[in-house]
Design an enzyme around this catalytic site. Structure first.
Site, PDB file in Angstrom:
ATOM      1  N   HIS A  95       0.743  -1.162  -0.007  1.00  0.00           N
ATOM      2  CA  HIS A  95       0.032   0.062  -0.120  1.00  0.00           C
ATOM      3  C   HIS A  95       0.975   1.394  -0.087  1.00  0.00           C
ATOM      4  CE1 HIS A  95      -3.083  -3.145   1.443  1.00  0.00           C
ATOM      5  NE2 HIS A  95      -3.819  -2.420   0.474  1.00  0.00           N
ATOM      6  N   HIS A 100       1.398   1.559  -5.797  1.00  0.00           N
ATOM      7  CA  HIS A 100       0.120   1.025  -5.734  1.00  0.00           C
ATOM      8  C   HIS A 100      -0.867   2.106  -6.068  1.00  0.00           C
ATOM      9  CE1 HIS A 100      -3.717  -0.674  -4.909  1.00  0.00           C
ATOM     10  NE2 HIS A 100      -3.769   0.048  -3.640  1.00  0.00           N
ATOM     11  N   GLN A 142      -4.897 -17.231  -4.142  1.00  0.00           N
ATOM     12  CA  GLN A 142      -5.229 -16.330  -5.287  1.00  0.00           C
ATOM     13  C   GLN A 142      -6.356 -16.887  -6.218  1.00  0.00           C
ATOM     14  OE1 GLN A 142      -4.328 -13.371  -6.198  1.00  0.00           O
ATOM     15  NE2 GLN A 142      -4.109 -13.368  -4.314  1.00  0.00           N
ATOM     16  N   PHE A 153      -9.388 -16.129  -4.431  1.00  0.00           N
ATOM     17  CA  PHE A 153      -9.598 -14.570  -4.672  1.00  0.00           C
ATOM     18  C   PHE A 153     -10.175 -14.228  -6.022  1.00  0.00           C
ATOM     19  CE2 PHE A 153      -8.409 -10.089  -4.681  1.00  0.00           C
ATOM     20  CZ  PHE A 153      -8.909  -9.619  -3.703  1.00  0.00           C
TER      21      PHE A 153
HETATM   22 ZN   LIG Z   1      -5.470   0.528  -2.750  1.00  0.00          ZN
END
Ligand SMILES: [Zn+2]
Length: 675
Positions: A411, A415, A615, A618
């Site tokens: 983050h 990003h 993943q 997800f």
């Molecule tokens: Zn974000």
């Protein structure tokens, strides 16, 4: 308008309604429980007083009761079915036909009383027909008495009806069996009987009219229809269910499900009930974990906060000093403003493409990817010119934002730049700009929102911040803690001298810009994923879907959110790099949770999570369904095919990630032994 005046008006309105509804006909003034909940307490008190003043008892008419209420009143089993039948439209229709027949009959009789019906044999025929109709009315009252029991008799007018019908029957029977001369001697029966017939007719017609009125009044208990569309939908569904034949079990079950879901106020939440959907219990549990984690409000502690890595402001050495004059940057001049090497320029050629590689820009611009990407996008679209924003101000602002990003693996500013660029791809390559009719102020706001959307993120999620009672969680009352902070801290920067990028906007433009930024950033809270996707899908599927009108904000927020979670829709190399970085951050939080002895957050335990396997889940549960929904608004086939390709590649990586997990386990054992 003063409060007391409002109350006076309320009194007037209620009085009028009481008068309107208290005409002789059916029940007492009935209150609607739903509307009562909506009535403010003071108004309700006044209403009650008014009702008492008018000596009208507040009680609920049996015609207004739903199935549940009737059951509470002891009407169950076949009596309940009978009660529902007596309130059905078919029954009303039957009664209307009977009343019409009776009316015609009475009129004919009155017209020809002294001629045709003076003949006794003709009169007998008339009496037989009349007796049959009166008999049916009697049976009707009997059925009501059986079905509604004492509820029916609570209404004075019902007792009155019963009396009139019995009286009518008596008169007919007297007329048939007793000699005329005798009758004439007892009463002036014919005149009274004629009146009684007319009266009975009026009562019957009135009963139907009042029944209809009660139904209408239920809609407008205060003279105003205060019900929400949701309440109306529920009422329609309830009515529909109640009118169904008891044997229509499947439809009744479906309607009950609809009513339950709508009443639960969780219309857009993911379905956590998978009966018959997934055979495999393990899959089922995993999918359920995913759904639960992305459909509830998540939660940090002071102790951990100290342990967080402090932010390091990246150097802005690779950027040229800007011109101090009132320079409004244009597309051609952006390169002059940003010292960019050839490699950076070459990659920036791909700025509008899905294949754009932000990691390259991060390298080529000496860690100034956020400043570079946002400046480039806005200059490319001539935004500095069209919204009359000095590049200097923007540059001050975006530099401060960039330096506010912490040195966490996922983050971070890269990003943030990635979101802005991905949104740019949606808007200018895939047609979102045209589809939603995005204007320059909105586009500018969305690109800036992308840049700000994870500002000062410390690498811990909302669950952690709430759990550890972080100051941010306390400040934002545990609700979208990070997202609120990202917005608020970014707007705080604008308050600093020389940084207000919105200062030159008109009041209206400022309002719109702020609303777009707040809406889009708050919309990146993953706990809202399923509910927002649910709304989005519902709207996209509706005929009235209007992405440039009523559904504009919903669509923009959804696409902004999708740009935030777009990693797995990019080419494999970019995708894998992002996911690896994400899990470094996740596992870091998991380690802290383990050290604290608190439960390790979902997907954050390096000792149990196989990244490749995680993943797949997800992609199946979160990414694919939401991108498929977005594909109905703008064509994004490349994203969809990347999802499939990446999923296939993750499947080949199970062993590799299993090894990584096992190495972590070994390391953990060694550390534990040392301790
Ligand atoms: Zn974000």
């Amino acid at each position: 308008m003063s409060e007391s005046r409002q109350h006076n008006l309320a009194i007037q309105t209620n009085t009028l309604n009481v008068n309107k509804y208290s005409e002789p006909g059916q029940d007492e003034y009935s209150t609607n429980s739903t509307n009562d909940q909506q009535t403010s307490t003071p108004t309700k008190l006044i209403k009650d007083k008014e009702l008492k003043k008018n000596k009208i008892t507040v009680s609920r008419n049996y015609l207004l009761m739903d199935k549940v209420e009737l059951e509470k009143n002891g009407i169950i089993g076949w009596k309940l079915n009978l009660a529902m039948l007596l309130r059905s439209k078919a029954y009303d229709l039957l009664m209307i036909i009977l009343i019409v027949l009776y009316t015609i009959l009475i009129f004919i009789y009155f017209a020809f009383a002294d001629t045709y019906f003076s003949d006794e044999s003709n009169q007998v025929v008339f009496y037989i027909i009349e007796l049959s109709i009166l008999g049916i009315f009697c049976v009707e009252i009997g059925l009501h008495l059986i079905a509604f029991k004492s509820l029916y008799l609570k209404d004075f007018w019902n007792i009155f009806d019963l009396f009139i019908i019995i009286l009518s029957l008596t008169f007919v029977l007297l007329d048939i069996f007793v000699e005329n001369s005798v009758l004439d001697g007892i009463l002036k029966i014919r005149g009274i009987f004629r009146l009684l017939r007319v009266f009975l007719l009026v009562r019957k017609l009135n009963t139907l009219r009042v029944k209809r009125q009660i139904q209408l009044r239920q809609l407008t208990a205060n003279g105003y229809d205060l019900r929400s569309p949701l309440e109306r939908v529920l009422e329609i569904l309830n009515g529909l269910r109640d009118q169904l034949d008891i044997e229509e079990t499947k439809i009744i079950q479906d309607l009950n499900y609809c009513i339950k879901v709508i009443s639960s106020n969780q219309l857009y939440e993911a379905n956590l009930d998978f009966d018959g959907q997934l055979e495999n219990t393990k899959d089922r549990n995993e999918v359920q974990m995913l759904l639960q984690n992305y459909s509830k409000v998540a939660n940090e502690n002071q102790e951990q906060k100290k342990q967080r890595r402090m932010s390091k402001s990246p150097t802005i050495g690779g950027l040229n000093h800007w011109d101090d004059s009132k320079f409004q940057i244009t597309n051609d001049k952006i390169d002059e403003m940003l010292v960019l090497n050839e490699q950076a320029k070459a990659e920036l050629e791909n700025l509008q493409k899905l294949e754009f590689n932000i990691f390259k820009i991060q390298d080529y611009t000496q860690q100034n990817e956020l400043i570079t990407v946002t400046s480039y996008i806005l200059a490319q679209q001539n935004i500095f010119q069209t919204i009359q924003l000095q590049y200097k101000t923007f540059r001050n602002f975006i530099s401060k934002v960039q330096s506010g990003y912490k040195d966490v693996t996922y983050h971070n500013k890269t990003h943030a730049a990635d979101l802005s660029q991905t949104f740019y791809y949606f808007s200018h390559t895939q047609g979102l700009k045209e589809k939603c009719n995005i204007d320059d102020v909105e586009f500018f706001s969305l690109i800036v929102a992308g840049a700000c959307h994870d500002h000062e993120h410390a690498g811990y999620n909302n669950v952690y911040l709430v759990e550890t009672q972080d100051t941010l969680a306390l400040r934002y009352n545990d609700v979208s803690v990070l997202e609120n902070h990202h917005v608020a801290s970014s707007f705080a920067i604008m308050q600093e001298p020389g940084m207000n990028i919105l200062a030159h906007l008109s009041k209206e433009q400022y309002k719109r810009s702020r609303a777009v930024m707040i809406g889009s950033i708050l919309g990146t809270d993953m706990s809202k994923h399923f509910s927002e996707l649910g709304k989005f899908k519902t709207r996209v599927g509706s005929q009235e879907f209007d992405p440039s009108g009523t559904d504009k904000d919903l669509t923009l927020t959804m696409l902004f959110h999708l740009a935030d979670i777009s990693n797995s829709t990019k080419p494999w190399d970019i995708c894998q790099k992002w996911i690896d970085l994400l899990f470094i951050e996740f596992f870091h939080q998991g380690d802290l949770e383990r050290n604290r002895g608190s439960p390790i957050s979902y997907l954050m335990d390096r000792l149990t999570v196989n990244i490749a396997k995680a993943q797949i889940g997800f992609l199946d549960v979160i990414i694919a369904p939401s991108y498929q929904a977005a594909n109905l608004v703008i064509p994004i086939p490349s994203n969809l095919s990347n999802i499939e390709n990446n999923k296939a590649t993750w499947q080949t990586k199970f062993d590799e990630y299993e090894d990584q997990m096992n190495r972590d386990k070994e390391r953990f054992k060694l550390t534990a032994l040392k301790l």
